[in-house]
Design a protein around this motif. Structure first.
Motif, PDB file in Angstrom:
ATOM      1  N   PRO A 220       3.898  -1.963   8.349  1.00 51.06           N
ATOM      2  CA  PRO A 220       5.077  -2.374   7.609  1.00 51.06           C
ATOM      3  C   PRO A 220       4.752  -2.565   6.141  1.00 51.06           C
ATOM      4  O   PRO A 220       3.634  -2.909   5.766  1.00 51.06           O
ATOM      5  N   LEU A 221       5.772  -2.346   5.291  1.00 51.63           N
ATOM      6  CA  LEU A 221       5.578  -2.443   3.851  1.00 51.63           C
ATOM      7  C   LEU A 221       5.099  -3.823   3.441  1.00 51.63           C
ATOM      8  O   LEU A 221       4.355  -3.982   2.462  1.00 51.63           O
ATOM      9  N   ALA A 222       5.496  -4.833   4.186  1.00 49.65           N
ATOM     10  CA  ALA A 222       5.147  -6.207   3.813  1.00 49.65           C
ATOM     11  C   ALA A 222       3.697  -6.553   4.111  1.00 49.65           C
ATOM     12  O   ALA A 222       3.257  -7.657   3.796  1.00 49.65           O
ATOM     13  N   SER A 223       2.924  -5.626   4.699  1.00 49.41           N
ATOM     14  CA  SER A 223       1.549  -5.965   5.066  1.00 49.41           C
ATOM     15  C   SER A 223       0.712  -6.308   3.838  1.00 49.41           C
ATOM     16  O   SER A 223      -0.187  -7.157   3.915  1.00 49.41           O
ATOM     17  N   GLY A 224       0.975  -5.647   2.714  1.00 47.99           N
ATOM     18  CA  GLY A 224       0.235  -5.969   1.500  1.00 47.99           C
ATOM     19  C   GLY A 224       0.469  -7.393   1.059  1.00 47.99           C
ATOM     20  O   GLY A 224      -0.460  -8.115   0.694  1.00 47.99           O
ATOM     21  N   PHE A 225       1.726  -7.837   1.123  1.00 52.87           N
ATOM     22  CA  PHE A 225       2.042  -9.206   0.729  1.00 52.87           C
ATOM     23  C   PHE A 225       1.449 -10.206   1.732  1.00 52.87           C
ATOM     24  O   PHE A 225       0.998 -11.285   1.341  1.00 52.87           O
ATOM     25  N   ARG A 226       1.434  -9.853   3.021  1.00 60.10           N
ATOM     26  CA  ARG A 226       0.847 -10.751   4.010  1.00 60.10           C
ATOM     27  C   ARG A 226      -0.651 -10.871   3.806  1.00 60.10           C
ATOM     28  O   ARG A 226      -1.243 -11.940   3.979  1.00 60.10           O
ATOM     29  N   THR A 227      -1.311  -9.750   3.459  1.00 65.70           N
ATOM     30  CA  THR A 227      -2.747  -9.784   3.195  1.00 65.70           C
ATOM     31  C   THR A 227      -3.053 -10.708   2.027  1.00 65.70           C
ATOM     32  O   THR A 227      -3.987 -11.520   2.081  1.00 65.70           O
ATOM     33  N   VAL A 228      -2.283 -10.590   0.965  1.00 63.14           N
ATOM     34  CA  VAL A 228      -2.504 -11.443  -0.205  1.00 63.14           C
ATOM     35  C   VAL A 228      -2.235 -12.906   0.130  1.00 63.14           C
ATOM     36  O   VAL A 228      -3.020 -13.799  -0.220  1.00 63.14           O
ATOM     37  N   GLY A 229      -1.144 -13.169   0.837  1.00 61.69           N
ATOM     38  CA  GLY A 229      -0.793 -14.544   1.158  1.00 61.69           C
ATOM     39  C   GLY A 229      -1.774 -15.221   2.089  1.00 61.69           C
ATOM     40  O   GLY A 229      -1.905 -16.448   2.079  1.00 61.69           O
ATOM     41  N   GLY A 230      -2.529 -14.437   2.881  1.00 61.65           N
ATOM     42  CA  GLY A 230      -3.457 -15.009   3.839  1.00 61.65           C
ATOM     43  C   GLY A 230      -4.846 -15.256   3.298  1.00 61.65           C
ATOM     44  O   GLY A 230      -5.731 -15.672   4.048  1.00 61.65           O
ATOM     45  N   SER A 231      -5.088 -14.987   2.024  1.00 65.37           N
ATOM     46  CA  SER A 231      -6.430 -15.141   1.452  1.00 65.37           C
ATOM     47  C   SER A 231      -6.364 -16.025   0.214  1.00 65.37           C
ATOM     48  O   SER A 231      -5.587 -15.771  -0.706  1.00 65.37           O
ATOM     49  N   ALA A 232      -7.199 -17.063   0.177  1.00 67.55           N
ATOM     50  CA  ALA A 232      -7.239 -17.934  -0.999  1.00 67.55           C
ATOM     51  C   ALA A 232      -7.673 -17.158  -2.236  1.00 67.55           C
ATOM     52  O   ALA A 232      -7.157 -17.385  -3.339  1.00 67.55           O
TER      53      ALA A 232
END
Length: 460
Positions: free
Chosen positions: A212-224
């Motif tokens: 899904p397109l949102a995977s990039g945003f989820r990756t960023v949001g999940g890493s300090a």
């Protein structure tokens, strides 16, 4: 044939990787040179055609919003087997747009809608190219070459700022179409350079084909680490965009050559900063280097608050550009180690889109503040924002820039500087320079989002 693990095969792979890195540096340098040459004079062209500063500022803001939308859309196919086609096709589209603008300016005084339409088309090509390019370093460079590759690209970005703005201003004074012709030629050369890369850019990394397109945003949001990069890239984007457009509007009366030389001075200082950055990080450590540099950025912001001549603007921008590469090199190297290949472009696009959205209103804001509040107001606003960014960075860097996520500059710095000199330094000698970073006023700020990241447990 040699076995894949034989010494001869490994040596051949090493030579190919280094060749591709040099090509990547050169294409970045050429692309950046053309972009800097045309981008610095586009607002001046709009003013020269009799339109107000608000028109130039509003157009730049609208373009930034378009980039926010397009970047994540292009990142997905780039990560799944279409990177090379996107890189070449987007460069060709931008070349066609700049060729059209060159022809229009040669033959008649084009209406505003023609200039803005062609410039907007070129910007779409640039946004698509940048989104696809964010994962290129991970495919081209071997793990041990990542730090060297990031440093070389950063040095190339700064080398573009040395030559591009001054060249663009001089060409604009000689004939209005010339900077845009130079940009068209640079895009054509970029497309040829990408085509010459031997690295398998179109080979997607292992992973699900339909992310899904949102995977990039989820990756960023999940890493300090990535959240810190997101905040820092957005802050740097706002800072550079607002200050650059302020300089263009304030110094417009001095001519395009003066504006170009002011930003060229910052490019020269930035090149020095890029070459010194690996050694600085080696001595101070990644966390301390990022924190100290962010606090030191308050000094050039203060200089620009008081600036009232071209020389004072040049001094402020030069000091700003000297400091920024230290942070960019640290975060760029950390990012490539932090993100799985299958979301390299998508995570980078998420950071880039957010940074672009944060700065989208800055050109129009610069025009409004200069017109109604005076030339010093934008810099005063940047000084306050930098103070907040420094406080945030002091706390966030201690939590996210750990030994596991920071780039291995202690083992790679000695190689990074010579390669930066041979990769980007050659670009300076040939009067060119480049980018993910970082603009003529604001289109290519060197930000850490240019060369992306990952989850600590999924490093390639």
């Amino acid at each position: 044939m040699d076995e894949p693990s034989s010494p001869a095969s490994r040596a051949r792979a090493s030579r190919t990787s280094r060749r591709d890195l040099r090509i990547l540096w050169w294409t970045n340098a050429i692309d950046g040179l053309g972009t800097q040459a045309s981008g610095i004079v586009l607002p001046l062209l709009i003013l020269d055609l009799g339109h107000p500063a608000a028109a130039a500022g509003s157009f730049a803001s609208a373009v930034a919003v378009a980039g926010v939308v397009l970047g994540p859309v292009v990142a997905r196919p780039a990560d799944h087997g279409h990177r090379r086609a996107l890189l070449i096709g987007s460069a060709a589209l931008a070349a066609a747009a700049m060729t059209g603008l060159t022809a229009a300016l040669f033959w008649w005084r084009p209406p505003l809608w023609t200039v803005l339409g062609l410039a907007f088309t070129e910007r779409l090509g640039v946004f698509a190219h940048e989104a696809a390019a964010r994962g290129a370093l991970a495919h081209v460079a071997r793990p041990e070459d990542v730090t060297r590759g990031a440093a070389g690209l950063q040095a190339g970005d700064q080398a573009a700022l040395v030559v591009g703005p001054g060249l663009g201003g001089a060409l604009f004074e000689a004939a209005r179409p010339l900077p845009f012709l130079a940009d068209a030629l640079s895009y054509a050369a970029t497309a040829l350079g990408i085509r010459a890369l031997r690295a398998p850019l179109d080979t997607p990394a292992p992973g699900p084909r339909r992310m899904p397109l949102a995977s990039g945003f989820r990756t960023v949001g999940g890493s300090a680490l990535l959240r810190m990069v997101l905040v820092w890239a957005s802050g740097a984007s706002v800072l550079v965009t607002l200050l650059s457009y302020t300089a263009v509007f304030v110094l417009d009366g001095d001519g395009g050559t003066t504006v170009g030389l002011v930003l060229s001075a910052s490019g020269a200082a930035g090149l020095v900063g890029a070459l010194l950055a690996p050694g600085v990080v080696t001595r101070l450590g990644a966390r301390r280097a990022v924190v100290l540099t962010t606090w030191l950025l308050l000094v050039p912001a203060g200089v620009l608050v008081a600036a009232d001549t071209a020389w004072s603007y040049a001094a402020g921008f030069a000091l700003l550009a000297l400091l920024l590469p230290t942070v960019t090199v640290v975060l760029s190297g950390a990012l490539v180690r932090a993100v799985p290949r299958e979301v390299q472009s998508q995570a980078g696009a998420a950071i880039g889109a957010t940074a672009a959205l944060a700065a989208a209103g800055c050109p129009a804001l610069a025009a409004g503040l200069v017109t109604w509040q005076g030339p010093h107001t934008p810099a005063a606003l940047c000084l306050a924002l930098l103070a907040l960014l420094a406080v945030y960075t002091q706390g966030a860097a201690g939590r996210s820039l750990t030994a596991e996520t920071a780039p291995d500059v202690r083992s790679g710095a000695e190689d990074a500087v010579p390669d930066a000199r041979s990769g980007a330094g050659e670009a300076v000698q040939e009067a060119r320079s480049r980018t993910d970073h970082q603009p003529t006023p604001a289109d290519h700020q060197p930000t850490p989002a240019t060369h992306p990241p990952v989850a600590e447990d999924e490093r390639p």
